[in-house]
Design an enzyme around this catalytic site. Sequence first.
Site, PDB file in Angstrom:
ATOM      1  N   VAL A  65       4.336  -1.146   3.282  1.00  0.00           N
ATOM      2  CA  VAL A  65       4.032   0.280   2.923  1.00  0.00           C
ATOM      3  C   VAL A  65       5.171   0.757   1.864  1.00  0.00           C
ATOM      4  O   VAL A  65       6.396   0.685   2.077  1.00  0.00           O
ATOM      5  CB  VAL A  65       4.050   1.039   4.261  1.00  0.00           C
ATOM      6  CG1 VAL A  65       3.972   2.606   4.008  1.00  0.00           C
ATOM      7  CG2 VAL A  65       3.323   0.753   5.344  1.00  0.00           C
ATOM      8  N   LYS A  66       4.513   1.441   1.042  1.00  0.00           N
ATOM      9  CA  LYS A  66       5.444   1.810  -0.156  1.00  0.00           C
ATOM     10  C   LYS A  66       5.908   3.221   0.082  1.00  0.00           C
ATOM     11  O   LYS A  66       4.984   4.177   0.129  1.00  0.00           O
ATOM     12  CB  LYS A  66       4.897   1.654  -1.498  1.00  0.00           C
ATOM     13  CG  LYS A  66       4.327   0.133  -2.024  1.00  0.00           C
ATOM     14  CD  LYS A  66       3.600   0.073  -3.155  1.00  0.00           C
ATOM     15  CE  LYS A  66       4.570   0.046  -4.583  1.00  0.00           C
ATOM     16  NZ  LYS A  66       3.832  -0.063  -5.793  1.00  0.00           N
ATOM     17  N   ILE A  67       7.158   3.449   0.065  1.00  0.00           N
ATOM     18  CA  ILE A  67       8.016   4.845  -0.030  1.00  0.00           C
ATOM     19  C   ILE A  67       8.601   4.986  -1.250  1.00  0.00           C
ATOM     20  O   ILE A  67       9.568   3.933  -1.367  1.00  0.00           O
ATOM     21  CB  ILE A  67       8.604   4.873   1.301  1.00  0.00           C
ATOM     22  CG1 ILE A  67       7.902   4.765   2.671  1.00  0.00           C
ATOM     23  CG2 ILE A  67       9.281   6.139   1.339  1.00  0.00           C
ATOM     24  CD1 ILE A  67       8.512   4.894   3.883  1.00  0.00           C
TER      25      ILE A  67
ATOM     26  N   MET B 280       0.845  -1.070   0.099  1.00  0.00           N
ATOM     27  CA  MET B 280       0.068   0.164   0.034  1.00  0.00           C
ATOM     28  C   MET B 280       0.918   1.200  -0.065  1.00  0.00           C
ATOM     29  O   MET B 280       1.860   1.283   0.917  1.00  0.00           O
ATOM     30  CB  MET B 280      -1.015   0.113   1.249  1.00  0.00           C
ATOM     31  CG  MET B 280      -1.741   1.477   1.560  1.00  0.00           C
ATOM     32  SD  MET B 280      -3.131   1.384   0.379  1.00  0.00           S
ATOM     33  CE  MET B 280      -3.522   2.872   0.807  1.00  0.00           C
TER      34      MET B 280
END
Length: 364
Positions: free
Chosen positions: A138-140, A107
């Site tokens: 978690v996408k960064i 996400m």
Amino acid sequence: MKATRQLHDLGQSLWLDNITRSLLDDGTLARYIAEDSITGLTSNPSIFDAAIGGGDAYDAGIHAKTLAGLSGEALFTELALEDLRRAADLFRPVFDATGQVDGWVSMEVSPLLAADSAGSIAAARHIHHQGRRDNLFVKIPGTPEGVPAIEEAIFLGIPINVTLLFSCAQYQAVAEAYLRGIERRLAAGLDPRVGSVASLFISRWDVAANPQLPDALRNQLGIAVGQQTYRAYRELLASKRWHKLAAAGARPQRLLWASTGVKDPSAPDTLYVSALAAPDTIDTIPEKTLHAFADHGQLHGVLADDGGDADAVLAQIAAAGVDLDALALKLQRDGAAAFVKSWQQLLQRIADKASALEKESQLP
């Protein structure tokens, strides 16, 4: 044996580069898991924009959340996490069976935070808490501002999918951030087992460079960058620094191939999947490419640990006039801008749907 199964047996994970509510509702995702060796998936704002705009599968959820007082980013986040929790549960057996190496979903933090380190960290903490699934990345983005956010998120124990990487140098910067985050955890007496992947985008190189290259070099740049980066990945895993962390229980940050759908209609539709077969990596694959590879895909060996002919190909492409460093920076900036555009379209689409559904509910 199906080509997708051959990749799986080689040690490469195939993740679906898509998620929609209908994929979950009609059993398609479960079928991909059972029949095509799909062991994870990724999402991004463009994927959700297409999913929500492609029909009425999300209308009831949008209306209910609007009535509950949610709007904008908060409404979308919960809408997306509903899908991702369901997908994460489908992949949970893989996650458990592989010791948390595989079986992940992803996400994205708001693309508006790509240049905001502190904001990215806060958003990652929020999504991680709200997601309520151990196998949720978690996408960064791996922008210069994203690098410190990635290190801090890893230190905080948040599993991270680093996105928007285009060059070996960009990969190495986020690999260093991952290592620092793990080293800080060990120094603080914390568990070093924090999942992470680093996503290198492939096909966009060729889309950008092909117009100025001779036919003999077309559609070779993305693969060469992949080969070069795979060499750096293997060198890191062979390093004393990594061996020390692994001995303490840390897991590798796996290298992931993103953007592996072929954009050039004159090229084989399975070009990148075949070329980037390699153990200990992941290929996120669009549905169209998945169907093509399952139907007629072929393996032609595996990537060489030493990068093969990458240096020679990159030298030829540079000699043809492509500034590789400048193009890598441009691709990352353009990718971040494209995600911002999709994000804004997505939030506007949700707002428009919420308004229309509210009006419909008030009709006699």
